[in-house]
Scaffold this active site. Sequence first.
Site, PDB file in Angstrom:
ATOM      1  N   ASN A   1      -0.388   6.951  17.448  1.00 59.67           N
ATOM      2  CA  ASN A   1      -0.739   5.520  18.250  1.00 59.67           C
ATOM      3  C   ASN A   1       0.346   5.282  19.421  1.00 59.67           C
ATOM      4  O   ASN A   1      -0.133   4.685  20.229  1.00 59.67           O
ATOM      5  CB  ASN A   1      -0.691   4.229  17.195  1.00 59.67           C
TER       6      ASN A   1
ATOM      7  N   GLN B   1       0.690  -1.164   0.138  1.00 58.28           N
ATOM      8  CA  GLN B   1      -0.037  -0.028   0.002  1.00 58.28           C
ATOM      9  C   GLN B   1       0.810   1.252   0.068  1.00 58.28           C
ATOM     10  O   GLN B   1       0.438   2.302  -0.512  1.00 58.28           O
ATOM     11  CB  GLN B   1      -0.963  -0.058   1.231  1.00 58.28           C
TER      12      GLN B   1
ATOM     13  N   ALA C   1      -8.541  -2.926  14.948  1.00 60.60           N
ATOM     14  CA  ALA C   1      -9.775  -3.866  14.061  1.00 60.60           C
ATOM     15  C   ALA C   1      -9.602  -3.041  12.735  1.00 60.60           C
ATOM     16  O   ALA C   1     -10.693  -2.593  12.414  1.00 60.60           O
ATOM     17  CB  ALA C   1     -11.083  -3.467  14.786  1.00 60.60           C
TER      18      ALA C   1
ATOM     19  N   ASP D   1       8.177  -5.807  13.654  1.00 61.65           N
ATOM     20  CA  ASP D   1       7.662  -7.156  13.339  1.00 61.65           C
ATOM     21  C   ASP D   1       7.253  -7.221  11.659  1.00 61.65           C
ATOM     22  O   ASP D   1       6.847  -6.148  11.188  1.00 61.65           O
ATOM     23  CB  ASP D   1       6.217  -7.292  14.075  1.00 61.65           C
TER      24      ASP D   1
ATOM     25  N   TYR E   1       5.064 -11.267   3.713  1.00 57.75           N
ATOM     26  CA  TYR E   1       4.164 -10.057   3.497  1.00 57.75           C
ATOM     27  C   TYR E   1       4.844  -9.485   2.087  1.00 57.75           C
ATOM     28  O   TYR E   1       6.047  -9.202   1.857  1.00 57.75           O
ATOM     29  CB  TYR E   1       4.484  -9.073   4.521  1.00 57.75           C
TER      30      TYR E   1
ATOM     31  N   SER F   1       2.011 -17.764  16.228  1.00 56.59           N
ATOM     32  CA  SER F   1       0.949 -16.943  15.648  1.00 56.59           C
ATOM     33  C   SER F   1      -0.221 -17.490  15.382  1.00 56.59           C
ATOM     34  O   SER F   1      -0.240 -18.470  14.622  1.00 56.59           O
ATOM     35  CB  SER F   1       1.512 -15.670  14.354  1.00 56.59           C
TER      36      SER F   1
END
Length: 334
Positions: free
Chosen positions: A295, A27, A209, A49, A54, A152
């Site tokens: 954040n 992105q 979320a 991380d 990815y 994970s």
Amino acid sequence: MEFRYLGRSGLKISEITYGNWLTHASQVENDQATACVRAALDSGITTFDTADAYANTAAEKVLGDALAGERRESLEIFTKVYWPTGPRGHNDVGLSRKHILESIDGSLKRLGTDYVDLYQAHRFDVETPLEETMQAFADVVRQGKALYIGVSEWNSQQIQQGHELAQKLGIQLISNQPQYSMLWRVIEQEVVPASAQYGLSQIVWSPIAQGVLTGKYKKGQELPAGSRATDEKGGANTIKRFLTDEVLDGVAQLEPIAADLGLSMAQLAVAWVLQNPNVASAIIGASRPEQVVDNVKAAGIVLPSEAMSAIDAAVGHLAETDPSKTVSPESRPA
């Protein structure tokens, strides 16, 4: 920035981890990705991380380039193995010894480092004996290519089995990386108690979320241009389950709670997951440096009990809590 021990180990990590799923080499252009990493470093984040899957390995390279020149000992770099990579051949997937030992070398090369602090099984591989997987991870640790091992999205039984094998092999299984947010609480009933018993912490992904808990999605309004919900490369699929009218109504009720605490909606959401004592760190992603700066202010915040109760009243009944939702693929993905 505040720091917490990861599992039953002496390793400390930052309460906020910078992750590059769905962003780097996908992105976000590389120069913007580097700006986000610089913002993370400037904000006190030391934990990063990524995963080999990815952007089909490209995200690791972007992160490695962005961290080049930093003092390696001052960083905690995590990556993962399991999902298909490269040409996606029949052995380019899973947790076989072959794939693990080949994948760690590729990850280290792309990240530009001699070792990762944490090497994680990105899912449970039902097609490989767990003994083979854990032995391969033990060899990676003994070779000095990883310091600790994590998993994970493993369920409580898988965590127990992994812990027992790790103990026999003399290595430390210290973390699980699950999805966790006000709206997705499936780890609370079984995974968190098992992790606490066996010495694992949670490094949680998607604490906001997929952006829904920022409040930017409004009932009856068009999706914001350029948002994750409009990204057909993968973001739209991951967020759509949260874009119901009922959920958006509940999220709107969080706005006065955040305002009363002097927090942004994103800060409230990240701070909420950090109230769980088994959570060592919350992973944030970003497409703009200012998102990182916002954040990261959730670190160190203690939410009062009345705020926690108000949050539950607003969205607790909307949250997914079924522990069976923690599930790995029934077969290796092609």
